[in-house]
Write a protein that holds these residues in place. Structure first.
Motif, mmCIF file in Angstrom:
data_model
loop_
_atom_site.group_PDB
_atom_site.id
_atom_site.type_symbol
_atom_site.label_atom_id
_atom_site.label_comp_id
_atom_site.label_asym_id
_atom_site.label_seq_id
_atom_site.Cartn_x
_atom_site.Cartn_y
_atom_site.Cartn_z
ATOM 1 N N ARG A 135 -15.051 8.224 10.174
ATOM 2 C CA ARG A 135 -14.260 7.461 11.151
ATOM 3 C C ARG A 135 -12.868 8.066 11.355
ATOM 4 N N ALA A 136 -12.180 8.360 10.255
ATOM 5 C CA ALA A 136 -10.815 8.923 10.343
ATOM 6 C C ALA A 136 -10.843 10.286 11.034
ATOM 7 N N GLY A 137 -11.838 11.101 10.703
ATOM 8 C CA GLY A 137 -11.963 12.411 11.341
ATOM 9 C C GLY A 137 -12.276 12.305 12.821
ATOM 10 N N PHE A 138 -13.089 11.318 13.191
ATOM 11 C CA PHE A 138 -13.411 11.091 14.601
ATOM 12 C C PHE A 138 -12.143 10.715 15.375
ATOM 13 N N ILE A 139 -11.356 9.835 14.807
ATOM 14 C CA ILE A 139 -10.119 9.417 15.484
ATOM 15 C C ILE A 139 -9.187 10.613 15.662
ATOM 16 N N GLN A 140 -9.175 11.541 14.700
ATOM 17 C CA GLN A 140 -8.326 12.733 14.806
ATOM 18 C C GLN A 140 -8.755 13.655 15.950
ATOM 19 N N ILE A 141 -10.061 13.751 16.201
ATOM 20 C CA ILE A 141 -10.541 14.662 17.255
ATOM 21 C C ILE A 141 -10.778 13.941 18.587
ATOM 22 N N PHE A 142 -10.514 12.664 18.613
ATOM 23 C CA PHE A 142 -10.794 11.846 19.802
ATOM 24 C C PHE A 142 -10.254 12.472 21.087
ATOM 25 N N ASN A 143 -8.987 12.848 21.099
ATOM 26 C CA ASN A 143 -8.376 13.382 22.331
ATOM 27 C C ASN A 143 -8.944 14.741 22.725
ATOM 28 N N ARG A 144 -9.460 15.494 21.772
ATOM 29 C CA ARG A 144 -10.102 16.774 22.103
ATOM 30 C C ARG A 144 -11.450 16.542 22.764
ATOM 31 N N LEU A 145 -12.155 15.512 22.334
ATOM 32 C CA LEU A 145 -13.462 15.204 22.912
ATOM 33 C C LEU A 145 -13.324 14.435 24.227
ATOM 34 N N PHE A 146 -12.490 13.413 24.191
ATOM 35 C CA PHE A 146 -12.328 12.552 25.364
ATOM 36 C C PHE A 146 -11.025 12.884 26.080
ATOM 37 N N THR A 147 -11.052 14.023 26.761
ATOM 38 C CA THR A 147 -9.885 14.421 27.545
ATOM 39 C C THR A 147 -9.705 13.434 28.705
ATOM 40 N N ARG A 148 -8.596 13.538 29.374
ATOM 41 C CA ARG A 148 -8.360 12.652 30.519
ATOM 42 C C ARG A 148 -9.465 12.809 31.569
ATOM 43 N N LYS A 149 -9.874 14.038 31.800
ATOM 44 C CA LYS A 149 -10.926 14.308 32.774
ATOM 45 C C LYS A 149 -12.248 13.640 32.351
ATOM 46 N N ILE A 150 -12.585 13.714 31.079
ATOM 47 C CA ILE A 150 -13.822 13.087 30.578
ATOM 48 C C ILE A 150 -13.710 11.563 30.681
ATOM 49 N N ARG A 151 -12.553 11.014 30.324
ATOM 50 C CA ARG A 151 -12.374 9.552 30.416
ATOM 51 C C ARG A 151 -12.521 9.081 31.861
#
Length: 127
Positions: free
Chosen positions: A68-84
């Motif tokens: 969970r903590a690692g996912f939150i750290q990479i969140f912005n790399r995965l869910f860029t503004r364009k992806i959101r």
């Protein structure tokens, strides 16, 4: 004296019976449309915690398993503004037991976890 004890005892029995009955009533199964509405709302708020709450762990990112903590750290790399923005407009496509969401070069996979609730399972390259 006997009458005074019977009334509180009767109330207690009724309360216990109602509690047991409501605890045994199965929860209404979650539908994908309800999950998707909630997921999109959390994504629009950029709510990493809420998205993590509905993500299956361990989560694979850059060939590493993330908690969970690692996912939150990479969140912005995965869910860029364009992806959101894409997710906000996307129409999930039913695929077997789950759903796929296509955003550019990526596919996001959703399905039921072992607990029977919908989760964000993984993502992959849209080839």
């Amino acid at each position: 004296m006997k009458m005074k004890l019977q009334k509180p005892l009767s109330i207690l029995v009724i309360m216990v019976t109602l509690t047991i009955t409501s605890a045994q009533t199965p929860a209404k199964p979650e539908t994908f449309p309800a999950f998707w509405t909630s997921f999109k709302a959390a994504m629009a708020r950029n709510d990493k915690e809420a998205i993590a709450d509905v993500t299956k762990f361990p989560f694979l990112f850059d060939s590493k398993e993330r908690d969970r903590a690692g996912f939150i750290q990479i969140f912005n790399r995965l869910f860029t503004r364009k992806i959101r923005q894409c997710i906000a407009k996307a129409k999930p496509e039913k695929e077997g037991e789950g759903y796929d969401v296509f955003c550019g070069d990526l596919i996001f996979y959703f399905g039921k976890d072992t607990d029977g609730k919908y989760k964000f399972l993984e993502f992959g390259v849209n080839d």
